[in-house]
Scaffold this active site. Structure first.
Site, PDB file in Angstrom:
ATOM      1  N   ASN A  47      -7.187  12.114   9.137  1.00  0.00           N
ATOM      2  CA  ASN A  47      -7.874  11.854   7.867  1.00  0.00           C
ATOM      3  C   ASN A  47      -9.265  11.319   8.201  1.00  0.00           C
ATOM      4  O   ASN A  47      -9.430  10.159   8.550  1.00  0.00           O
ATOM      5  CB  ASN A  47      -7.080  10.824   7.047  1.00  0.00           C
ATOM      6  CG  ASN A  47      -7.804  10.450   5.756  1.00  0.00           C
ATOM      7  OD1 ASN A  47      -8.741  11.142   5.343  1.00  0.00           O
ATOM      8  ND2 ASN A  47      -7.379   9.369   5.118  1.00  0.00           N
ATOM      9  N   TRP A  48     -10.253  12.217   8.083  1.00  0.00           N
ATOM     10  CA  TRP A  48     -11.619  11.835   8.487  1.00  0.00           C
ATOM     11  C   TRP A  48     -12.359  11.028   7.418  1.00  0.00           C
ATOM     12  O   TRP A  48     -13.446  10.532   7.662  1.00  0.00           O
ATOM     13  CB  TRP A  48     -12.424  13.089   8.786  1.00  0.00           C
ATOM     14  CG  TRP A  48     -12.096  13.735  10.100  1.00  0.00           C
ATOM     15  CD1 TRP A  48     -11.352  13.217  11.127  1.00  0.00           C
ATOM     16  CD2 TRP A  48     -12.529  15.033  10.529  1.00  0.00           C
ATOM     17  NE1 TRP A  48     -11.294  14.109  12.164  1.00  0.00           N
ATOM     18  CE2 TRP A  48     -12.015  15.235  11.827  1.00  0.00           C
ATOM     19  CE3 TRP A  48     -13.304  16.039   9.953  1.00  0.00           C
ATOM     20  CZ2 TRP A  48     -12.253  16.407  12.549  1.00  0.00           C
ATOM     21  CZ3 TRP A  48     -13.539  17.208  10.673  1.00  0.00           C
ATOM     22  CH2 TRP A  48     -13.017  17.378  11.959  1.00  0.00           C
TER      23      TRP A  48
ATOM     24  N   HIS B 214      -3.851   8.311  -1.657  1.00  0.00           N
ATOM     25  CA  HIS B 214      -4.204   7.410  -0.551  1.00  0.00           C
ATOM     26  C   HIS B 214      -4.549   6.033  -1.117  1.00  0.00           C
ATOM     27  O   HIS B 214      -5.137   5.931  -2.203  1.00  0.00           O
ATOM     28  CB  HIS B 214      -5.390   7.995   0.219  1.00  0.00           C
ATOM     29  CG  HIS B 214      -5.653   7.297   1.517  1.00  0.00           C
ATOM     30  ND1 HIS B 214      -6.348   6.119   1.592  1.00  0.00           N
ATOM     31  CD2 HIS B 214      -5.296   7.599   2.785  1.00  0.00           C
ATOM     32  CE1 HIS B 214      -6.424   5.737   2.858  1.00  0.00           C
ATOM     33  NE2 HIS B 214      -5.790   6.614   3.602  1.00  0.00           N
TER      34      HIS B 214
ATOM     35  N   GLU C 133      -6.887   4.102  -0.457  1.00  0.00           N
ATOM     36  CA  GLU C 133      -8.317   3.929  -0.806  1.00  0.00           C
ATOM     37  C   GLU C 133      -8.641   4.561  -2.163  1.00  0.00           C
ATOM     38  O   GLU C 133      -9.519   4.093  -2.880  1.00  0.00           O
ATOM     39  CB  GLU C 133      -9.193   4.522   0.309  1.00  0.00           C
ATOM     40  CG  GLU C 133      -9.162   3.634   1.544  1.00  0.00           C
ATOM     41  CD  GLU C 133      -9.325   4.377   2.863  1.00  0.00           C
ATOM     42  OE1 GLU C 133      -9.785   5.529   2.860  1.00  0.00           O
ATOM     43  OE2 GLU C 133      -8.965   3.775   3.897  1.00  0.00           O
TER      44      GLU C 133
ATOM     45  N   GLU D  60       2.172   4.467   4.333  1.00  0.00           N
ATOM     46  CA  GLU D  60       0.948   3.866   4.856  1.00  0.00           C
ATOM     47  C   GLU D  60       0.780   2.463   4.284  1.00  0.00           C
ATOM     48  O   GLU D  60       0.231   2.295   3.183  1.00  0.00           O
ATOM     49  CB  GLU D  60      -0.264   4.705   4.462  1.00  0.00           C
ATOM     50  CG  GLU D  60      -0.294   6.074   5.090  1.00  0.00           C
ATOM     51  CD  GLU D  60      -1.728   6.512   5.364  1.00  0.00           C
ATOM     52  OE1 GLU D  60      -2.130   6.523   6.528  1.00  0.00           O
ATOM     53  OE2 GLU D  60      -2.444   6.809   4.399  1.00  0.00           O
TER      54      GLU D  60
ATOM     55  N   GLY E 219      -6.712   0.947   8.857  1.00  0.00           N
ATOM     56  CA  GLY E 219      -8.033   0.551   9.365  1.00  0.00           C
ATOM     57  C   GLY E 219      -8.098  -0.870   9.901  1.00  0.00           C
ATOM     58  O   GLY E 219      -9.187  -1.369  10.189  1.00  0.00           O
TER      59      GLY E 219
ATOM     60  N   SER F 218      -3.429   2.506  11.536  1.00  0.00           N
ATOM     61  CA  SER F 218      -3.805   2.043  12.881  1.00  0.00           C
ATOM     62  C   SER F 218      -2.982   2.689  13.998  1.00  0.00           C
ATOM     63  O   SER F 218      -2.664   2.042  15.000  1.00  0.00           O
ATOM     64  CB  SER F 218      -3.739   0.516  12.958  1.00  0.00           C
ATOM     65  OG  SER F 218      -4.681  -0.045  12.060  1.00  0.00           O
TER      66      SER F 218
ATOM     67  N   GLY G 240      -6.378   7.884  10.766  1.00  0.00           N
ATOM     68  CA  GLY G 240      -7.782   7.804  10.397  1.00  0.00           C
ATOM     69  C   GLY G 240      -8.657   7.626  11.634  1.00  0.00           C
ATOM     70  O   GLY G 240      -9.068   8.601  12.277  1.00  0.00           O
TER      71      GLY G 240
HETATM   72  C1  PEP Z   1      -5.672   6.296   6.849  1.00  0.00           C
HETATM   73  O1  PEP Z   1      -6.719   6.017   6.300  1.00  0.00           O
HETATM   74  O2  PEP Z   1      -4.882   7.078   6.306  1.00  0.00           O
HETATM   75  C2  PEP Z   1      -5.392   5.680   8.138  1.00  0.00           C
HETATM   76  C3  PEP Z   1      -4.175   5.743   8.587  1.00  0.00           C
HETATM   77  O3  PEP Z   1      -6.452   5.077   8.780  1.00  0.00           O
HETATM   78  P1  PEP Z   1      -6.362   4.324  10.216  1.00  0.00           P
HETATM   79  O4  PEP Z   1      -5.634   5.239  11.170  1.00  0.00           O
HETATM   80  O5  PEP Z   1      -7.780   4.100  10.601  1.00  0.00           O
HETATM   81  O6  PEP Z   1      -5.608   3.060   9.985  1.00  0.00           O
END
Ligand code: PEP
Length: 270
Positions: free
Chosen positions: A16-17, A102, A104, A174, A180, A220, A241
């Site tokens: 997931n960019w 998501h 966010e 998640e 993050g 993470s 991410g």
């Molecule tokens: C995400 O945003 O879906 C995510 C898992 O980010 P990260 O891997 O940076 O925690």
């Protein structure tokens, strides 16, 4: 649930960019990974990117098993919704999957259980496969410091999704606190959450159907913690991410997903 069932679910690694890449980065990344990802019967791979890159990404991966994933979708097929992207248009440009709900999107764009459900049904109606994000039930987490996915989010997201359609859905657990933050859930926590999600699916559909749905962990994930997480019985892959911005790490994660039980002591140089 059971190891036999896990073996029948094809592992899935999704990057997931978010809004972190420019056009030239996108093409460089794809050139580096395109020929190195295994066939989709071994590990399925997906990359979620900003809408404006998707058509080019579909073209650039035409000879590669990588699937292109949208980060969001509107729930109407067309109409007066300035700035949104319709599921019909995503399908038309060749996206295969779409992230829905998501954390966010919920936090910054007021996405709710009901808009998530509208988007899930719109995606399915248009032949897109939803990857539905499910967050932690934060009240339980705050009280017990233990993983507790929001069962309410799972049920709400799937309202009206038929038995045939659920097979096209992927659920990603998640936890907000892990996204993050550099602080991933432990493999045990992630397994417990995935198990509870699978039990919820068993109640909503049937135990047999529940075993056919892939459940990912996200938050993470890095090549250092992915092996243990992906070895868990109810976890079928990862949504990544930060680490997946780097093509080498993305490839390492895909390599781990092929067989997480195989130890790899030189993981940083795979
Ligand atoms: C995400 O945003 O879906 C995510 C898992 O980010 P990260 O891997 O940076 O925690």
């Amino acid at each position: 649930m059971s190891k036999i069932h896990k073996e029948r679910r094809i592992p899935f690694v999704v990057a997931n960019w978010k809004i972190n890449k420019l056009q030239s980065d996108v093409m460089d990344f794809l050139e580096k990974v395109n020929e190195k990802v295994p066939g989709e019967k071994v590990v399925e791979t997906g990359i979620a990117a900003q809408d404006l890159f998707l058509a080019d990404m579909v073209r650039a991966t035409a000879d590669s098993p990588i699937h292109i994933v949208a980060e969001n979708v509107h729930w109407e097929d067309n109409g007066a919704y300035t700035g949104e992207t319709s599921p019909k248009a995503l399908k038309d440009v060749g996206a295969k999957y779409v992230l829905i709900g998501h954390f966010e999107r919920r936090k910054f764009f007021n996405e709710t259980d009901s808009t998530v459900n509208l988007k899930v049904t719109a995606a399915l109606r248009n032949g897109l496969r939803p990857i539905i994000d499910v967050d932690e039930d934060m009240s339980t987490y705050a009280q017990f410091m233990d993983a507790q996915p929001s069962v309410a989010q799972v049920s709400a997201a799937l309202a009206g999704v038929s038995v045939d359609q659920i097979r096209k859905v992927t659920i990603a657990y998640e936890p907000t606190w892990a996204i993050g933050s550099g602080e991933a859930a432990s493999a045990d926590q992630a397994q417990k959450a995935a198990y509870l999600i699978r039990q919820t699916l068993a109640k909503l559909y049937s135990p047999v159907i529940a075993e056919q749905v892939r459940i990912l962990y996200g938050g993470s994930v890095t090549p250092n913690n992915a092996r243990e997480i992906m070895s868990q019985e109810d976890i079928d892959g990862v949504l990544v991410g930060t680490a997946a911005l780097d093509p080498d790490k993305f490839l390492q994660l895909v390599e781990i997903a092929k067989d997480p039980s195989v130890p790899n002591f030189d993981i940083d140089h795979v």
